[in-house]
Scaffold this motif. Structure first.
Motif, short mmCIF file in Angstrom:
data_model
loop_
_atom_site.label_atom_id
_atom_site.label_comp_id
_atom_site.label_asym_id
_atom_site.label_seq_id
_atom_site.Cartn_x
_atom_site.Cartn_y
_atom_site.Cartn_z
N MET A 1 0.84 -1.20 0.00
CA MET A 1 0.00 0.00 0.00
C MET A 1 0.88 1.25 0.00
O MET A 1 1.90 1.29 0.67
N LEU A 2 0.47 2.25 -0.76
CA LEU A 2 1.22 3.50 -0.82
C LEU A 2 1.18 4.22 0.52
O LEU A 2 0.16 4.21 1.23
N THR A 3 2.29 4.87 0.88
CA THR A 3 2.34 5.72 2.06
C THR A 3 1.79 7.09 1.69
O THR A 3 2.21 7.70 0.71
N HIS A 4 0.85 7.57 2.50
CA HIS A 4 0.19 8.85 2.23
C HIS A 4 0.79 9.92 3.14
O HIS A 4 0.76 9.78 4.37
N ILE A 5 1.30 10.99 2.55
CA ILE A 5 1.90 12.09 3.31
C ILE A 5 1.08 13.36 3.08
O ILE A 5 0.75 13.71 1.94
N LEU A 6 0.73 14.02 4.18
CA LEU A 6 -0.01 15.28 4.11
C LEU A 6 0.96 16.44 4.31
O LEU A 6 1.67 16.50 5.31
N LYS B 1 8.64 11.67 -5.86
CA LYS B 1 9.79 11.01 -6.48
C LYS B 1 10.18 9.75 -5.71
O LYS B 1 10.73 8.80 -6.27
N GLU B 2 9.88 9.74 -4.39
CA GLU B 2 10.20 8.59 -3.54
C GLU B 2 9.07 7.55 -3.52
O GLU B 2 9.16 6.55 -2.81
N THR C 1 -10.98 12.56 5.79
CA THR C 1 -11.46 11.86 4.60
C THR C 1 -10.43 10.91 3.97
O THR C 1 -10.79 10.09 3.13
N GLN C 2 -9.16 11.04 4.36
CA GLN C 2 -8.10 10.21 3.79
C GLN C 2 -7.32 9.51 4.89
O GLN C 2 -7.25 10.01 6.02
N GLN C 3 -6.75 8.37 4.56
CA GLN C 3 -5.84 7.72 5.51
C GLN C 3 -4.45 8.31 5.32
O GLN C 3 -3.80 8.10 4.30
N ILE C 4 -4.02 9.07 6.31
CA ILE C 4 -2.71 9.73 6.24
C ILE C 4 -1.74 9.01 7.17
O ILE C 4 -2.10 8.63 8.29
N HIS C 5 -0.50 8.82 6.69
CA HIS C 5 0.49 8.10 7.48
C HIS C 5 1.52 9.02 8.15
O HIS C 5 2.17 8.62 9.12
N LEU C 6 1.68 10.24 7.63
CA LEU C 6 2.61 11.21 8.21
C LEU C 6 2.22 12.59 7.74
O LEU C 6 1.77 12.76 6.59
#
Length: 226
Positions: A1-6, A24-25, A44-49
């Motif tokens: 799963m992609l890591t989501h960054i805000l 790019k990463e 509304t989104q699953q954020i990881h950091l």
């Protein structure tokens, strides 16, 4: 799963720079230009950091950081133009995991982001793994290889609190409130005594982690690379 960054910053150039850096990463980047918009993204989104600017309209970064700490278990990096120790203290009191002063080196921000994501992946709801050391919050045991340690309750709670957020600085006042509660009338010296006991207890047992004093701020637990 992609890591989501805000990325939360009212400067469009900073958002563009960080979007390019993180994309790019291989990270998926969500953006907000103020704290209120960021709250909506978090809902509304699953954020990881989250990477959060301090000075913003509508809702500032410190307020947003406090909100994140109350409702989400994700790491936060604060970005700010202010580098004084008082400003850093405000940041850590609001619950940030890390703090970078503008102008910052993008590559360093990337290193810190990866380190925080790695640390948070070490921690689950009941078991905290620090290399060969496993802290079991259900049985209140600390296992180091084949050895099992049973700590006094407050020492265990203090260790687990620090280990749940490796690298994050906790002030003495935060630790007192978290572990002893608002009604506790003892001073912050209580924290120093318990930290000293924990250090003495583990110094000959393991080099998996170290509890570091951050002068003028408090304490943090750092996981050692093996």
């Amino acid at each position: 799963m992609l890591t989501h960054i805000l990325v939360v910053d009212d400067d469009a150039h900073i958002r563009e720079l960080l979007r390019f850096l993180f994309s790019k990463e291989g990270y998926m980047v969500f953006e907000a230009d103020n704290g209120e918009a960021a709250s909506h993204v978090l809902e509304t989104q699953q954020i990881h950091l989250a990477v959060v600017d301090v000075m913003m309209p509508l809702r500032g970064g410190l307020e947003l950081c406090t909100e994140i700490r109350e409702h989400y278990d994700i790491p936060v990096i604060l970005l700010t133009a202010k580098g004084q120790i008082e400003d850093k203290e405000k940041g850590f009191l609001s619950g940030t995991d890390d703090y970078m002063v503008k102008p910052f080196e993008p590559t360093e921000l990337l290193f810190r982001t990866k380190a925080l994501l790695r640390r948070y992946q070490l921690v689950s709801s009941e078991m905290i793994r620090l290399n060969q050391t496993v802290i079991n919050r259900k049985s209140y045991e600390v296992n180091i290889g084949d050895d099992t340690l049973l700590l006094p309750l407050k020492e265990f709670q203090l260790l687990a609190q620090l280990a749940s957020h490796p690298g994050r600085i906790f002030t003495r006042e935060q630790l007192l409130q978290l572990l002893w509660g608002n009604d506790y009338e003892g001073g912050s010296r209580t924290i120093d005594v318990h930290i000293k006991r924990l250090r003495e207890r583990f110094v000959d047992q393991t080099d998996d982690f170290v509890i570091t004093t951050v002068r003028g701020l408090g304490y943090k637990l750092e996981v050692r690379d093996h």
